[in-house]
Design an enzyme around this catalytic site. Sequence first.
Site, PDB file in Angstrom:
ATOM      1  N   PHE A  11       0.844  -1.202   0.000  1.00  0.00           N
ATOM      2  CA  PHE A  11       0.000   0.000   0.000  1.00  0.00           C
ATOM      3  C   PHE A  11       0.878   1.251   0.000  1.00  0.00           C
ATOM      4  O   PHE A  11       0.791   2.113   0.860  1.00  0.00           O
ATOM      5  CB  PHE A  11      -0.941  -0.036   1.216  1.00  0.00           C
ATOM      6  CG  PHE A  11      -2.168   0.832   1.073  1.00  0.00           C
ATOM      7  CD1 PHE A  11      -3.065   0.637   0.030  1.00  0.00           C
ATOM      8  CD2 PHE A  11      -2.434   1.844   1.983  1.00  0.00           C
ATOM      9  CE1 PHE A  11      -4.196   1.431  -0.108  1.00  0.00           C
ATOM     10  CE2 PHE A  11      -3.571   2.645   1.868  1.00  0.00           C
ATOM     11  CZ  PHE A  11      -4.444   2.431   0.814  1.00  0.00           C
ATOM     12  N   LYS A 128       7.131  -4.950 -12.324  1.00  0.00           N
ATOM     13  CA  LYS A 128       7.817  -5.239 -13.588  1.00  0.00           C
ATOM     14  C   LYS A 128       8.696  -6.485 -13.520  1.00  0.00           C
ATOM     15  O   LYS A 128       8.781  -7.249 -14.476  1.00  0.00           O
ATOM     16  CB  LYS A 128       8.667  -4.019 -13.981  1.00  0.00           C
ATOM     17  CG  LYS A 128       7.820  -2.815 -14.321  1.00  0.00           C
ATOM     18  CD  LYS A 128       8.632  -1.545 -14.400  1.00  0.00           C
ATOM     19  CE  LYS A 128       8.843  -0.941 -13.042  1.00  0.00           C
ATOM     20  NZ  LYS A 128       9.410   0.414 -13.052  1.00  0.00           N
ATOM     21  N   GLU A 152      -1.163  -4.393 -17.193  1.00  0.00           N
ATOM     22  CA  GLU A 152      -1.106  -3.137 -17.958  1.00  0.00           C
ATOM     23  C   GLU A 152      -0.146  -2.117 -17.341  1.00  0.00           C
ATOM     24  O   GLU A 152       0.571  -1.409 -18.055  1.00  0.00           O
ATOM     25  CB  GLU A 152      -2.513  -2.527 -18.053  1.00  0.00           C
ATOM     26  CG  GLU A 152      -2.620  -1.293 -18.918  1.00  0.00           C
ATOM     27  CD  GLU A 152      -2.256  -1.572 -20.377  1.00  0.00           C
ATOM     28  OE1 GLU A 152      -2.971  -2.340 -21.013  1.00  0.00           O
ATOM     29  OE2 GLU A 152      -1.246  -1.021 -20.866  1.00  0.00           O
ATOM     30  N   VAL A 155       4.068  -1.265 -18.052  1.00  0.00           N
ATOM     31  CA  VAL A 155       4.681  -0.457 -19.120  1.00  0.00           C
ATOM     32  C   VAL A 155       3.821   0.794 -19.335  1.00  0.00           C
ATOM     33  O   VAL A 155       2.609   0.690 -19.519  1.00  0.00           O
ATOM     34  CB  VAL A 155       4.767  -1.247 -20.454  1.00  0.00           C
ATOM     35  CG1 VAL A 155       5.399  -0.401 -21.553  1.00  0.00           C
ATOM     36  CG2 VAL A 155       5.558  -2.533 -20.278  1.00  0.00           C
ATOM     37  N   GLY A 209       9.322  11.054  -7.446  1.00  0.00           N
ATOM     38  CA  GLY A 209       8.828   9.674  -7.351  1.00  0.00           C
ATOM     39  C   GLY A 209       8.863   8.902  -8.651  1.00  0.00           C
ATOM     40  O   GLY A 209       8.269   7.840  -8.754  1.00  0.00           O
ATOM     41  N   GLU A 212      13.365   4.552  -9.713  1.00  0.00           N
ATOM     42  CA  GLU A 212      13.311   3.312  -8.943  1.00  0.00           C
ATOM     43  C   GLU A 212      13.996   3.540  -7.590  1.00  0.00           C
ATOM     44  O   GLU A 212      14.767   4.497  -7.427  1.00  0.00           O
ATOM     45  CB  GLU A 212      14.050   2.197  -9.692  1.00  0.00           C
ATOM     46  CG  GLU A 212      13.437   1.828 -11.024  1.00  0.00           C
ATOM     47  CD  GLU A 212      12.002   1.339 -10.897  1.00  0.00           C
ATOM     48  OE1 GLU A 212      11.765   0.297 -10.288  1.00  0.00           O
ATOM     49  OE2 GLU A 212      11.085   2.023 -11.407  1.00  0.00           O
ATOM     50  N   ASP A 223      15.555  -0.774 -16.255  1.00  0.00           N
ATOM     51  CA  ASP A 223      14.095  -0.634 -16.196  1.00  0.00           C
ATOM     52  C   ASP A 223      13.501  -0.680 -17.612  1.00  0.00           C
ATOM     53  O   ASP A 223      12.532  -1.400 -17.867  1.00  0.00           O
ATOM     54  CB  ASP A 223      13.749   0.700 -15.497  1.00  0.00           C
ATOM     55  CG  ASP A 223      12.253   0.943 -15.450  1.00  0.00           C
ATOM     56  OD1 ASP A 223      11.570   0.303 -14.625  1.00  0.00           O
ATOM     57  OD2 ASP A 223      11.750   1.763 -16.254  1.00  0.00           O
ATOM     58  N   LYS A 227      11.011  -3.550 -19.346  1.00  0.00           N
ATOM     59  CA  LYS A 227       9.742  -3.231 -20.018  1.00  0.00           C
ATOM     60  C   LYS A 227       9.750  -3.761 -21.462  1.00  0.00           C
ATOM     61  O   LYS A 227       8.712  -4.189 -21.980  1.00  0.00           O
ATOM     62  CB  LYS A 227       9.501  -1.724 -19.992  1.00  0.00           C
ATOM     63  CG  LYS A 227       9.172  -1.216 -18.583  1.00  0.00           C
ATOM     64  CD  LYS A 227       9.223   0.296 -18.526  1.00  0.00           C
ATOM     65  CE  LYS A 227       8.853   0.815 -17.154  1.00  0.00           C
ATOM     66  NZ  LYS A 227       9.270   2.220 -16.965  1.00  0.00           N
TER      67      LYS A 227
END
Length: 344
Positions: A11, A128, A152, A155, A209, A212, A223, A227
Amino acid sequence: MRTYRLAIIGFGNVGQGLAQILGERGDVLREQYDVDVRITAVSDLKLGSLYNPAGFAPRALLEAARKEKSLQRVDAPQHGWDSIRTIRSTDSNVVIELSPTDLQTGEPAISHIRAALESGKHAITTNKGSVALRYQEMSELAALHGVELGVEGTVMSGTPALRLGTELLSGAGVVKLQGIINGTTNYILTQMQDGKPYADALADAQAMGYAEADPAGDVEGYDAAGKLVILANVLMHAPIGMADVDREGITHLQKTDIREAEEAGDVWKLIATLEKNAAGVVAHVRPERIPRTHPLASVRGATNAITFTTRLLGDVTLIGPGAGRLETGYAILCDLLAIDRHRA
Ligand code: HSE
């Protein structure tokens, strides 16, 4: 009215973004789509866990997470279950897996997703690592148990890149794609173009934000490579792994490179390319100097874009947000509504 009872595992930003969307748009979902989406369980390593079969008011969860940094004082019949027990033992029918990405092991997300699918629950993830490493296996497991796996948000966040490719462009025959699929590096390169030093631009991307937890994952191209692996597996049914992507990051680019390109009317972008040919699939991520007239040259900041090259339509370019709390939260809603359409 169809009811979806969500167990949210993790969360943080994205889980809270989803809760905010459900709090603000729950009525619209009921009226427009005839679906009732309830958060019945949350399990988070830092904030604690709780379960109420009747569901929680999203606002109560958000306030507790923000003000108290804990969910322990939110009223609930059950507190303290770990993630696996929350997945298996609650009466949730959809598990939302949002644990932090690990591109090396894919854990703990893979175990969470397996537990959900084996329990006959749909799983939706924005993780990912798990999808880059185990997409084929997890989708077969979903099919075996008659449930769905939604990915979804892995990416381009809520910008529907995967769904556009798999559902809307599949008949057109996607043979190649080329894109900017890492927001942090595009933000850094855009800021450097505007004169900001690399370190300051990276610090900004972290503060906003986008980056990573370990930003090396962004600036070294891991990253984007992850993807690209997801796009290859989901869109082109090409079972490639991380080792099949030729990868180079942006760390060696200097201010002078950016300036020289600028003077010649070019820009540097971290471009991810995937191409199907007779021998298989070619995948690479690398900084490329492209002319300002190139469709990807005007994509600035943390925005992402993918140009799909298809046999029937030629090039189709999708541009939109690639990261963010509400943007990624929306990807989960997009998957949930797709599951609902398939079931209705
Ligand atoms: N670090 C990623 C990026 C986040 O910058 O694009 C979204 O996947």
